[in-house]
Design a protein around this motif. Structure first.
Motif, mmCIF file in Angstrom:
data_model
loop_
_atom_site.group_PDB
_atom_site.id
_atom_site.type_symbol
_atom_site.label_atom_id
_atom_site.label_comp_id
_atom_site.label_asym_id
_atom_site.label_seq_id
_atom_site.Cartn_x
_atom_site.Cartn_y
_atom_site.Cartn_z
ATOM 1 N N TYR A 132 0.863 -1.175 0.000
ATOM 2 C CA TYR A 132 0.000 0.000 0.000
ATOM 3 C C TYR A 132 0.894 1.217 0.000
ATOM 4 O O TYR A 132 2.086 1.147 0.345
ATOM 5 C CB TYR A 132 -0.930 0.013 1.219
ATOM 6 C CG TYR A 132 -0.210 -0.010 2.547
ATOM 7 C CD1 TYR A 132 0.065 1.165 3.242
ATOM 8 C CD2 TYR A 132 0.224 -1.212 3.099
ATOM 9 C CE1 TYR A 132 0.742 1.148 4.443
ATOM 10 C CE2 TYR A 132 0.899 -1.241 4.307
ATOM 11 C CZ TYR A 132 1.162 -0.057 4.967
ATOM 12 O OH TYR A 132 1.847 -0.087 6.163
ATOM 13 N N SER A 134 -0.449 4.561 1.064
ATOM 14 C CA SER A 134 -0.936 5.596 1.968
ATOM 15 C C SER A 134 -0.163 5.600 3.288
ATOM 16 O O SER A 134 0.076 4.549 3.880
ATOM 17 C CB SER A 134 -2.423 5.387 2.270
ATOM 18 O OG SER A 134 -2.861 6.298 3.263
ATOM 19 N N PRO A 138 -3.528 0.862 4.740
ATOM 20 C CA PRO A 138 -4.295 0.370 3.594
ATOM 21 C C PRO A 138 -5.762 0.777 3.591
ATOM 22 O O PRO A 138 -6.372 0.881 2.525
ATOM 23 C CB PRO A 138 -4.135 -1.157 3.696
ATOM 24 C CG PRO A 138 -3.731 -1.420 5.110
ATOM 25 C CD PRO A 138 -2.946 -0.227 5.534
ATOM 26 N N GLU A 141 -6.122 3.701 1.425
ATOM 27 C CA GLU A 141 -5.496 3.593 0.104
ATOM 28 C C GLU A 141 -6.428 4.124 -0.981
ATOM 29 O O GLU A 141 -7.605 3.746 -1.054
ATOM 30 C CB GLU A 141 -5.137 2.134 -0.180
ATOM 31 C CG GLU A 141 -4.256 1.934 -1.392
ATOM 32 C CD GLU A 141 -2.838 2.458 -1.186
ATOM 33 O OE1 GLU A 141 -2.143 2.625 -2.181
ATOM 34 O OE2 GLU A 141 -2.435 2.704 -0.020
ATOM 35 N N ASN A 146 -3.547 -1.466 -5.404
ATOM 36 C CA ASN A 146 -2.230 -1.539 -4.768
ATOM 37 C C ASN A 146 -2.141 -2.693 -3.774
ATOM 38 O O ASN A 146 -1.056 -3.226 -3.525
ATOM 39 C CB ASN A 146 -1.900 -0.226 -4.051
ATOM 40 C CG ASN A 146 -1.475 0.867 -5.016
ATOM 41 O OD1 ASN A 146 -1.054 0.586 -6.132
ATOM 42 N ND2 ASN A 146 -1.597 2.112 -4.597
#
Length: 242
Positions: A132, A134, A138, A141, A146
């Protein structure tokens, strides 16, 4: 004793899965967390799914969805085979489903649909197929694909300077979110390594079962691991994804 066992990418290698679970001596007290990519590579993809469904009836299992599983799920839903998927192992998966009834295909589709995109246990350990991007984790995200495709998390962990302490402002926020992160997706064979790899707090369990490697199961508590034979030796008349 209860164990949490994490299993790497299987890629249709049912013989390897059965073999390594026998070596682990998995019991009903263990939690089995599968990191995805159950299909594409060796000839027993549909049979692997059937086996996992039966296993989930007797053991505590958590199934994470991989990128190859997304392709297979789409195929089971629509009957159409993506050309990119076929090139990357999907042809043998389609072949494996030729002897499967339409009713069983629907059951398999339902199994894929119920898979988790990621899982966090009570000890703040994350299990995800790929990664992920971010900094908030996740659940935040932006691009959900991803979960199945991202390699930047693993690449970042690999290049992290071990002198950077966790409390430092230089320490990646993505890695601070969890005690440990377990992934598959990127074969350790890419680095000429045949066993699980650890970088900072990220553990890569994909030891190349789709290619010339083996299938790995790792005990997240002790970090002891077990491996199948090299999968190509269990399927001597096949090429896998090589």
């Amino acid at each position: 004793m209860k164990r949490t066992l994490v299993i790497g990418d299987i890629h249709g290698g049912l013989k390897a899965l059965i073999q390594v679970l026998e070596r682990v001596k998995a019991t009903v007290n263990d939690t089995l967390i599968f990191l995805g990519d159950y299909v594409d590579g060796w000839s027993e993809s549909a049979q692997t799914i059937q086996y996992l469904m039966a296993l989930s009836e007797t053991h505590q299992c958590i199934f994470i969805k991989g990128n190859h599983d997304v392709w297979c799920e789409d195929y089971l839903r629509t009957g159409e085979a993506n050309s990119t998927w076929l090139f990357h192992g999907g042809r043998l998966t389609v072949e494996s489903y030729k002897g499967i009834s339409e009713e069983d295909k629907k059951t398999h589709l339902n199994f894929f649909e119920r898979m988790k995109l990621y899982y966090v246990d009570e000890n703040k350990r994350l299990f995800i197929h790929a990664g992920y991007t971010s900094m908030k984790g996740p659940e935040q995200e932006f691009r959900k694909s991803n979960y199945n495709w991202d390699r930047t998390l693993w690449e970042m962990a690999l290049v992290m300077d071990k002198r950077v302490q966790r409390h430092s402002v230089l320490y990646p926020k993505r890695l601070k979110l969890y005690k440990e992160i377990y992934i598959g997706h990127t074969p350790t064979l890419y680095y000429n390594i045949t066993v699980p790899m650890n970088a900072i707090n990220v553990w890569n369990i994909d030891t190349g079962a789709a290619f010339t490697g083996s299938l790995t199961v790792l005990d997240v508590g002790t970090k002891k691991y077990w491996q199948s034979d090299n999968v190509y030796k269990l399927y001597p008349n096949e090429k896998g994804r090589n």
